[in-house]
Design an enzyme around this catalytic site. Structure first.
Site, PDB file in Angstrom:
ATOM      1  N   HIS A   1       1.003  -1.008  -0.338  1.00 19.52           N
ATOM      2  CA  HIS A   1      -0.016   0.027   0.166  1.00 19.52           C
ATOM      3  C   HIS A   1       0.684   1.529  -0.314  1.00 19.52           C
ATOM      4  CE1 HIS A   1      -2.976   3.123   1.528  1.00 19.52           C
ATOM      5  NE2 HIS A   1      -3.847   2.246   1.624  1.00 19.52           N
TER       6      HIS A   1
ATOM      7  N   CYS B   1      -3.291   2.617  -4.345  1.00 20.68           N
ATOM      8  CA  CYS B   1      -4.932   3.493  -3.710  1.00 20.68           C
ATOM      9  C   CYS B   1      -4.364   4.627  -4.658  1.00 20.68           C
ATOM     10  CB  CYS B   1      -4.214   3.777  -1.933  1.00 20.68           C
ATOM     11  SG  CYS B   1      -5.487   4.337  -1.440  1.00 20.68           S
TER      12      CYS B   1
ATOM     13  N   ASP C   1     -12.812   3.054  -0.990  1.00 20.17           N
ATOM     14  CA  ASP C   1     -11.861   3.497   0.169  1.00 20.17           C
ATOM     15  C   ASP C   1     -12.352   4.685   0.905  1.00 20.17           C
ATOM     16  OD1 ASP C   1      -9.583   3.278   2.076  1.00 20.17           O
ATOM     17  OD2 ASP C   1      -8.371   3.672   0.840  1.00 20.17           O
TER      18      ASP C   1
HETATM   19  C1  DNO Z   1      -6.522   3.102   4.846  1.00 15.87           C
HETATM   20  C2  DNO Z   1      -5.624   2.236   4.749  1.00 15.87           C
HETATM   21  C3  DNO Z   1      -4.260   1.846   5.372  1.00 15.87           C
HETATM   22  C4  DNO Z   1      -3.970   0.377   4.961  1.00 15.87           C
HETATM   23  C5  DNO Z   1      -2.546  -0.181   5.202  1.00 15.87           C
HETATM   24  C6  DNO Z   1      -2.544  -1.284   4.925  1.00 15.87           C
HETATM   25  O1  DNO Z   1      -7.590   2.824   5.242  1.00 15.87           O
HETATM   26  O2  DNO Z   1      -5.902   2.094   3.412  1.00 15.87           O
HETATM   27  O3  DNO Z   1      -4.859   1.579   6.851  1.00 15.87           O
HETATM   28  O4  DNO Z   1      -4.821  -0.620   5.704  1.00 15.87           O
HETATM   29  O5  DNO Z   1      -1.510   0.956   4.923  1.00 15.87           O
HETATM   30  O6  DNO Z   1      -1.616  -1.790   4.685  1.00 15.87           O
END
Ligand code: DNO
Length: 395
Positions: free
Chosen positions: A233, A271, A351
């Site tokens: 990520h 992301c 997200d």
């Molecule tokens: C936030 C998430 C992050 C993600 C981590 C993966 O909303 O996208 O906390 O889960 O960074 O390890």
């Protein structure tokens, strides 16, 4: 694209049967109750998976199988931690769970300064204010060097914010910055954070990269043997904070990671929100460049200010062209199908989301409300349906 939803496990205020009603079919979750570095036991994984299946859903991605801070710091004999990580992967693979999201951000995970910034049309969103972050670093933690990490105007704005802030406002800021730490992780107060930062003293970008490469060398061959796909990520925000280097922030970083161990098992979580917070990142371009190694997508949008601050926009608003980005991911799925890959589908989740309507009363994890994410998912579903619709065939 497989519609998925992040669920924090049995303690999540949103239940699996509610998630089913959103129309999502995949669950993204983790065994949040297990401390970092310990093995995820087979029985616990099997039980969680069975509960998800019984609710009519499927566990499609682990987010996250966390990397212990000692691995990031390269601290001492790490062989037991690497062995535990491999064992957890094997236990997950035995249950048919093959996609693992993780991050390599030192100390803090995603970081915001405001968990409920007002949205013009009502509701609230997550926000990162550069002046407030600078105020925390310079005035609350006493990191004098931070004065040189921010532009002069930001340092001045930080000073003004700090002078005008109340004790409550400062406590609120610390609480917001800590909110990104997942599950069982300890939260820090100012002294705790200073002590935790001390452990990272002297760790620069090249040392962090060295530690990351070591992790990949230790873990990726085992992932290959298990038929698993790890997907890192990106950093959120994609820049150094608290004097800690961040090494998963732009195209150059991602190139370095994917080349460090050139294997499909070493992949990316695209992301859009994290990458989109860096004005130099063209998210659709990054998606195109790294499509063949993208195993998971987080779709969300941000609106940026000139001073580096940003806030989370509605999924189809903000600075990232979500339609163009989705088209890239759909093209990648089509490519995988053309070359006969069975596992061609890219799971994505809406997200974060604005807190809307009744969301605030439910007190869910910050950034993870029910109605706000449902809105995001519905909008993204519309984009996917529109882009996938073959008009001629249906006439
Ligand atoms: C936030 C998430 C992050 C993600 C981590 C993966 O909303 O996208 O906390 O889960 O960074 O390890």
């Amino acid at each position: 694209m497989k519609e998925s939803w992040r669920w924090y496990g049995p303690l999540d205020k949103i239940t699996l049967s509610e998630i089913l009603q959103t129309g999502a079919s995949g669950i993204v979750t983790a065994l949040h109750e297990i401390p970092y570095g310990e093995v995820w036991p087979c029985e616990t994984i099997a039980k969680r998976k069975a509960d998800i299946l019984a609710a009519g859903l499927d566990w499609v991605v682990v987010e996250s199988l966390p990397i212990h801070e000692r691995i990031k710091r390269g601290d001492g004999d790490l062989s037991a931690l690497f062995a535990n990580y491999r064992q957890s992967m094997a236990n997950l693979a035995a249950e048919g769970i093959r996609t693992i999201c993780y991050n390599f951000m030192p100390l803090l995970d995603w970081t915001r300064t405001d968990l409920a910034a007002p949205v013009a049309t009502g509701g609230s969103c997550l926000r990162f204010s550069t002046p407030k972050m600078a105020a925390l670093e310079i005035h609350m933690l006493g990191r004098e060097q931070a004065r040189y990490a921010y532009p002069a105007e930001v340092v001045t704005a930080a000073e003004s914010w700090f002078q005008a802030s109340s004790d409550e406002g400062r406590a609120q800021l610390m609480h917001s910055v800590m909110a990104g730490l997942p599950g069982a992780f300890d939260r820090y107060d100012a002294d705790g954070l200073k002590a935790a930062l001390k452990l990272y003293d002297g760790l620069d970008r090249s040392a962090l990269r060295r530690h990351y490469k070591r992790f990949l060398d230790e873990i990726i061959p085992a992932a290959e043997d298990l038929g698993m796909r790890l997907c890192v990520h990106p950093d959120d925000p994609p820049r150094d904070i608290l004097g800690l280097p961040r090494i998963v922030s732009d195209a150059g970083d991602i190139d370095w990671i994917l080349d460090a161990v050139d294997s499909p098992a070493n992949g990316l979580t695209l992301c859009a929100g994290s990458l989109g917070a860096n004005p130099d990142n063209d998210v659709s371009e990054l998606a195109r460049r790294f499509a063949s190694r993208t195993w998971f997508a987080h779709l969300r949008n941000v609106r940026k200010d000139a001073d580096g601050s940003f806030e989370e926009a509605a999924h189809l608003a903000g600075d990232t062209d979500m339609v163009a980005l989705t088209a890239v991911l759909l093209e990648e799925e089509a490519r995988r199908r053309r070359i006969g890959e069975d596992d061609w589908e890219i799971p994505f989740r809406p997200d974060h989301g604005h807190e809307l309507l009744d969301d605030a009363a439910r007190n869910t994890h910050p950034g993870y409300p029910l109605i706000g994410r449902l809105r995001g998912l519905a909008e993204l579903r519309g984009v996917i349906a529109g882009l996938s619709h073959d008009w001629k065939e249906r006439r």
